[in-house]
Write an enzyme that holds these catalytic residues in place. Structure first.
Site, mmCIF file in Angstrom:
data_model
loop_
_atom_site.group_PDB
_atom_site.id
_atom_site.type_symbol
_atom_site.label_atom_id
_atom_site.label_comp_id
_atom_site.label_asym_id
_atom_site.label_seq_id
_atom_site.Cartn_x
_atom_site.Cartn_y
_atom_site.Cartn_z
ATOM 1 N N LYS A 242 12.901 19.082 61.253
ATOM 2 C CA LYS A 242 12.420 20.401 60.825
ATOM 3 C C LYS A 242 11.269 20.279 59.828
ATOM 4 O O LYS A 242 10.377 21.136 59.781
ATOM 5 C CB LYS A 242 13.577 21.234 60.257
ATOM 6 C CG LYS A 242 14.611 21.614 61.310
ATOM 7 C CD LYS A 242 13.976 22.313 62.504
ATOM 8 C CE LYS A 242 14.972 22.720 63.552
ATOM 9 N NZ LYS A 242 14.359 23.408 64.703
ATOM 10 N N TYR B 156 18.202 15.922 61.404
ATOM 11 C CA TYR B 156 17.839 17.330 61.562
ATOM 12 C C TYR B 156 16.799 17.741 60.519
ATOM 13 O O TYR B 156 15.780 18.372 60.851
ATOM 14 C CB TYR B 156 19.085 18.202 61.435
ATOM 15 C CG TYR B 156 18.833 19.665 61.685
ATOM 16 C CD1 TYR B 156 18.648 20.140 62.980
ATOM 17 C CD2 TYR B 156 18.809 20.582 60.643
ATOM 18 C CE1 TYR B 156 18.422 21.482 63.230
ATOM 19 C CE2 TYR B 156 18.581 21.928 60.875
ATOM 20 C CZ TYR B 156 18.393 22.379 62.161
ATOM 21 O OH TYR B 156 18.176 23.709 62.406
#
Length: 255
Positions: free
Chosen positions: A164, A160
């Site tokens: 990002k 994740y």
């Protein structure tokens, strides 16, 4: 001075519009005057969001299903919007996913899944809508980043965080490349937000206290906390702002 935050007459697409954050952003855009096109893969879910926007904002909203990871699907979405409205002023990419895995054992099929949605999906949506904005000579794009795009975190979040971080740099690179075409590209960087996917945290007093204690303002974010930043970035108020991420995080990244 005119109301530079008004979105009257603007056409906005919100990808991931059936999610907790996406729904709040789509509703906020509608309330502030935009005609909103809500999109995700789930037609039934986005129909409900579009009906809610129309009911609560008084501005018509429509639902068009599309898969951001598929270029033909996104092109169909763009074609349908142009057929109905003739232009696209705003793109908000609110889709995203997380697959938490121990970094020693992170399955590459899960790594590919999360990159497919968060990174590839962001780029496909940006370039497909961006071509329309280039022809128009203007447009505003807001991508969904995270505080995890600039700060690492434990608990299986390597994938994740990596996605990002990629969204952060896609945003900056496109802002530079597309500035001569009149396209502004910015991002929203939330901390933890209570959505259907994180509801278990809010419902567990011990967990909720743990997460809230890490935030200087002492609470966990809500979807509606995200709306103001996106309205600003999508509006004429941010007419000289591009390549930036606004972290709506209760002060978390100030430390």
């Amino acid at each position: 001075m005119k109301d530079i935050f008004k979105l009257d007459g603007k056409i906005a697409i919100v990808t991931g519009g059936a999610g907790g954050i996406g729904e709040a952003l789509a509703l906020g855009l509608g309330i502030h005057g935009a005609a909103v096109v809500v999109s995700s893969r789930n037609q039934e879910a986005i129909e409900k969001v579009a009906q809610k926007i129309t009911r609560e904002s008084g501005n018509n909203a429509i639902a068009i299903a599309a898969d951001v990871t598929d270029e033909a699907s996104m092109q169909n979405l763009v074609d349908e919007v142009l057929k109905k409205y003739g232009k696209i002023d705003i793109l908000v990419n609110a889709m995203g996913m997380n697959i938490k895995r121990d970094a020693f054992e992170y399955p590459m099929e899960d790594w590919d899944k999360i990159f497919n949605v968060n990174v590839k999906g962001t780029m496909i949506a940006c370039k497909t809508v961006g071509r329309v904005m280039k022809n128009q000579g203007k447009g505003a794009i807001v991508n969904l980043s995270s505080v995890r795009g600039i700060r690492g975190y434990t608990g299986g979040n390597t994938g994740y965080c990596a996605t990002k971080g990629a969204v952060e740099l896609i945003t900056k690179a496109l802002a530079l490349e597309w500035a001569p075409s009149g396209i502004r590209v910015n991002a929203l960087g939330p901390a933890l937000v209570i959505t259907p996917g994180t509801r278990h945290i809010a419902d567990n007093p011990e967990l909720a206290k743990k997460y809230a204690s890490a935030v200087p303002m002492g609470r966990i974010g809500l979807p509606e906390d995200m709306v103001g930043a996106v309205i600003y970035l999508a509006s004429d108020a941010a007419g000289f702002v591009s390549g930036q991420t606004i972290y709506v995080d209760g002060g978390l990244t100030a430390a």
